[in-house]
Design an enzyme around this catalytic site. Structure first.
Site, short mmCIF file in Angstrom:
data_model
loop_
_atom_site.label_atom_id
_atom_site.label_comp_id
_atom_site.label_asym_id
_atom_site.label_seq_id
_atom_site.Cartn_x
_atom_site.Cartn_y
_atom_site.Cartn_z
N VAL A 76 0.86 -1.19 0.00
CA VAL A 76 0.00 0.00 0.00
C VAL A 76 0.90 1.24 0.00
O VAL A 76 1.75 1.39 0.90
CB VAL A 76 -0.93 0.01 1.23
CG1 VAL A 76 -1.82 1.26 1.21
CG2 VAL A 76 -1.80 -1.24 1.28
N HIS A 88 2.92 3.02 6.40
CA HIS A 88 2.25 2.37 7.53
C HIS A 88 3.28 1.60 8.32
O HIS A 88 4.17 0.96 7.76
CB HIS A 88 1.12 1.45 7.07
CG HIS A 88 1.47 0.55 5.92
ND1 HIS A 88 1.58 1.04 4.64
CD2 HIS A 88 1.73 -0.77 5.85
CE1 HIS A 88 1.89 0.03 3.83
NE2 HIS A 88 2.00 -1.08 4.54
#
Ligand code: AMP
Length: 125
Positions: free
Chosen positions: A106, A110
């Site tokens: 992604v 993160h």
């Protein structure tokens, strides 16, 4: 497909949609700098993702371009989440896949927070 850590930010990525409230998530913590939510496909009894609110592709992008306040806020949020989840005493693992060889999927930074069981070796051999 794995993310190139140097690619431009794509505001249609799934975590951008989560930040805009277009896709549901199981939030565990939120402040001005970060959102933390349960990973949809947990790899440990506790598997939380912490993301900065700013538009940063990767750890590389964030560490180079984020403000001191954003960096401090994000790092404190990761620590806060781990404490709040009771992970300090048993221990936990942080992981930030960055770019192609790490299999980052992604393209919004993160940090994975894993806990709830012994983590085993650092990397699969
Ligand atoms: P990475 O391979 O480090 O980029 O990890 C991406 C993580 O995002 C994986 O652990 C996925 O299970 C997780 N993920 C993908 N979509 C969602 C979603 N909608 N909500 C929560 N976690 C997600």
């Amino acid at each position: 497909m794995a993310v190139d850590a140097t690619q431009p930010y794509d505001d249609q990525n799934i975590f951008a949609k989560i930040l805009r409230g277009e896709i549901p998530n199981k939030t565990v913590y939120e402040d001005d700098f970060a959102l933390a939510f349960h990973d949809i496909n947990p790899q440990a009894p506790l598997h939380i993702l912490v993301i900065p609110k700013g538009a940063y592709v990767s750890w590389d992008d964030f560490s180079a371009k984020a403000s001191d306040a954003e960096i401090a806020g994000f790092v404190r949020a990761v620590g806060h989440v781990a404490r709040e989840q009771g992970l300090v005493e048993p221990g936990y693992r942080l992981l930030a896949n960055t770019g192609t060889q790490s299999h980052q999927e992604v393209p919004h930074l993160h940090v994975h927070v894993f806990g709830g069981r012994p983590m085993g070796p650092m990397l699969a051999r």
